[in-house]
Scaffold this active site. Sequence first.
Site, PDB file in Angstrom:
ATOM      1  CG  ASN A 136     -47.579 -65.944 -68.204  1.00  0.00           C
ATOM      2  OD1 ASN A 136     -48.570 -65.348 -68.602  1.00  0.00           O
ATOM      3  ND2 ASN A 136     -46.498 -66.118 -68.950  1.00  0.00           N
TER       4      ASN A 136
ATOM      5  CG  HIS B 246     -47.418 -60.523 -69.675  1.00  0.00           C
ATOM      6  ND1 HIS B 246     -48.468 -61.240 -69.161  1.00  0.00           N
ATOM      7  CD2 HIS B 246     -46.597 -61.430 -70.267  1.00  0.00           C
ATOM      8  CE1 HIS B 246     -48.293 -62.522 -69.435  1.00  0.00           C
ATOM      9  NE2 HIS B 246     -47.163 -62.661 -70.097  1.00  0.00           N
TER      10      HIS B 246
ATOM     11  CB  CYS C  47     -48.512 -63.153 -73.072  1.00  0.00           C
ATOM     12  SG  CYS C  47     -48.275 -64.879 -72.672  1.00  0.00           S
TER      13      CYS C  47
HETATM   14  O1  UT7 Z   1     -45.745 -64.834 -71.173  1.00  0.00           O
HETATM   15  C1  UT7 Z   1     -45.181 -65.177 -72.390  1.00  0.00           C
HETATM   16  C2  UT7 Z   1     -43.767 -64.851 -72.420  1.00  0.00           C
HETATM   17  N1  UT7 Z   1     -43.021 -65.755 -71.588  1.00  0.00           N
HETATM   18  C3  UT7 Z   1     -42.073 -65.285 -70.832  1.00  0.00           C
HETATM   19  O2  UT7 Z   1     -41.870 -64.113 -70.764  1.00  0.00           O
HETATM   20  C4  UT7 Z   1     -41.235 -66.285 -70.097  1.00  0.00           C
HETATM   21  C5  UT7 Z   1     -39.802 -65.856 -70.136  1.00  0.00           C
HETATM   22  N2  UT7 Z   1     -38.896 -66.802 -69.529  1.00  0.00           N
HETATM   23  C6  UT7 Z   1     -38.841 -67.035 -68.206  1.00  0.00           C
HETATM   24  O3  UT7 Z   1     -39.623 -66.521 -67.429  1.00  0.00           O
HETATM   25  C7  UT7 Z   1     -37.696 -67.886 -67.698  1.00  0.00           C
HETATM   26  O4  UT7 Z   1     -36.834 -68.171 -68.761  1.00  0.00           O
HETATM   27  C8  UT7 Z   1     -38.159 -69.213 -67.037  1.00  0.00           C
HETATM   28  C9  UT7 Z   1     -38.786 -68.920 -65.672  1.00  0.00           C
HETATM   29  C10 UT7 Z   1     -39.142 -69.935 -67.915  1.00  0.00           C
HETATM   30  C11 UT7 Z   1     -36.942 -70.100 -66.791  1.00  0.00           C
HETATM   31  O5  UT7 Z   1     -35.957 -69.416 -66.011  1.00  0.00           O
HETATM   32  P1  UT7 Z   1     -34.440 -69.398 -66.490  1.00  0.00           P
HETATM   33  O6  UT7 Z   1     -33.703 -68.671 -65.471  1.00  0.00           O
HETATM   34  O7  UT7 Z   1     -34.414 -68.861 -67.890  1.00  0.00           O
HETATM   35  O8  UT7 Z   1     -34.048 -70.921 -66.408  1.00  0.00           O
HETATM   36  P2  UT7 Z   1     -33.514 -71.879 -67.573  1.00  0.00           P
HETATM   37  O9  UT7 Z   1     -34.610 -72.205 -68.535  1.00  0.00           O
HETATM   38  O10 UT7 Z   1     -32.240 -71.336 -68.126  1.00  0.00           O
HETATM   39  O11 UT7 Z   1     -33.187 -73.172 -66.721  1.00  0.00           O
HETATM   40  C12 UT7 Z   1     -32.168 -73.173 -65.714  1.00  0.00           C
HETATM   41  C13 UT7 Z   1     -32.129 -74.531 -65.063  1.00  0.00           C
HETATM   42  C14 UT7 Z   1     -32.091 -75.690 -66.040  1.00  0.00           C
HETATM   43  O12 UT7 Z   1     -31.289 -76.703 -65.508  1.00  0.00           O
HETATM   44  P3  UT7 Z   1     -29.774 -76.888 -66.005  1.00  0.00           P
HETATM   45  O13 UT7 Z   1     -29.869 -77.119 -67.485  1.00  0.00           O
HETATM   46  O14 UT7 Z   1     -29.089 -75.599 -65.671  1.00  0.00           O
HETATM   47  O15 UT7 Z   1     -29.316 -78.071 -65.223  1.00  0.00           O
HETATM   48  C15 UT7 Z   1     -33.514 -76.177 -66.075  1.00  0.00           C
HETATM   49  O16 UT7 Z   1     -33.633 -77.531 -66.430  1.00  0.00           O
HETATM   50  O17 UT7 Z   1     -33.319 -74.726 -64.265  1.00  0.00           O
HETATM   51  C16 UT7 Z   1     -33.930 -75.957 -64.644  1.00  0.00           C
HETATM   52  N3  UT7 Z   1     -35.372 -75.825 -64.472  1.00  0.00           N
HETATM   53  C17 UT7 Z   1     -35.999 -76.105 -63.318  1.00  0.00           C
HETATM   54  N4  UT7 Z   1     -35.556 -76.528 -62.124  1.00  0.00           N
HETATM   55  C18 UT7 Z   1     -36.463 -76.700 -61.143  1.00  0.00           C
HETATM   56  C19 UT7 Z   1     -36.280 -75.410 -65.396  1.00  0.00           C
HETATM   57  N5  UT7 Z   1     -37.507 -75.412 -64.854  1.00  0.00           N
HETATM   58  C20 UT7 Z   1     -37.356 -75.838 -63.557  1.00  0.00           C
HETATM   59  C21 UT7 Z   1     -38.261 -76.047 -62.494  1.00  0.00           C
HETATM   60  N6  UT7 Z   1     -37.773 -76.452 -61.313  1.00  0.00           N
HETATM   61  N7  UT7 Z   1     -39.589 -75.797 -62.624  1.00  0.00           N
END
Ligand code: UT7
Length: 326
Positions: A283, A253, A113
Amino acid sequence: MFRSRIIGTGSSVPARVLTNKDLETLVDTSNEWIMTRTGIQERHIAADGECTSTFAYRAALNALEMAGTAPEELDMIIVGTISPDMPMPSVACFVQHRLKASRAAAFDLSAGCTGFLYALTVGDSFIRAGMHKKILVIGAETLSRFTDYQDRTTCVLFGDGAGAVVLSAEQGERGILSTHLYADGAYTDYLLISGGGSMTPASHDSIESRQHFIKMDGNKVFKIAVKSLEEAALTALEKNNLTGADINLLISHQANLRIIDAIAKRLNLHPEKVFLNIERYGNTSSASIPIALDEANRQHRMKKNDIILLDAFGAGLTWGAALIRW
Ligand code: UT7
């Protein structure tokens, strides 16, 4: 001494829109989760027959028109992308041909990215070295083709589109002040498409195990992104004897609203100084900064001599920042 001045911006996204409500029908997610965790409301998705060079070409036309630059004047075309039309030839060569930019050297650059910031830096370096006068820098992606619409942790994030800028060699203080690029290959596993390359060529196995789709450990990437982007931004400011108070607009970004908010907070920026369009595009990887730059430009958010901070983070991991005196 020459500086690179952005004399034209352009962008293009596909017409088709995929909303959070649409995604609720595909995977176990909700509009509320996507909005609160990412800030994304909808994203644009390529139609059959459209691909990365489709959007790159349209964005280029818009940027050239604003710049008043004819394609034959271009010395070079650089496309930052991780979703090229095909492994070879480059998207840049497809664009060069469609533009009839017959004098321009053309190549793609892969830096996740951060691709647009890397491409901008390469273009800026050719201009500073006095080798070229007019360079087209594009960030373009069709990530929907590499997105697993069965994986809720990634499919809610990505969208398609392209943005472009025309760099011109100009005298004076206005233009790109400095760019700062970084990478740490220790984190390649955190964000990758492992199938389809020379390590894991396409096979029945690779397709069945969904290796041709993006995999990301979002939480780990998130934490490194906030820290690295802050460091890159502070380095860029320090190098130019500026502080957060001198920034007129942050164009980050657009990966996650919470990441952008964290950087803005650390730089003590008022929300009015932070450009956001993540809610409409998601994104778009390398395309996100040049799409945002074009929208900000067309909304007259930048005035002559304003200080603009660009920052990006992505697969590699790679990251970087750039300061521009508009
Ligand atoms: O552009 C390239 C660089 N990329 C980035 O900069 C992305 C950086 N990361 C992020 O933006 C975030 O980490 C995400 C948006 C991808 C995820 O957010 P998060 O707050 O880090 O969530 P997480 O991965 O820690 O997941 C929290 C919970 C999990 O459930 P449990 O394990 O707590 O029960 C996931 O399974 O949210 C769950 N989850 C979802 N729930 C509903 C993950 N994706 C989803 C979803 N809908 N789409």
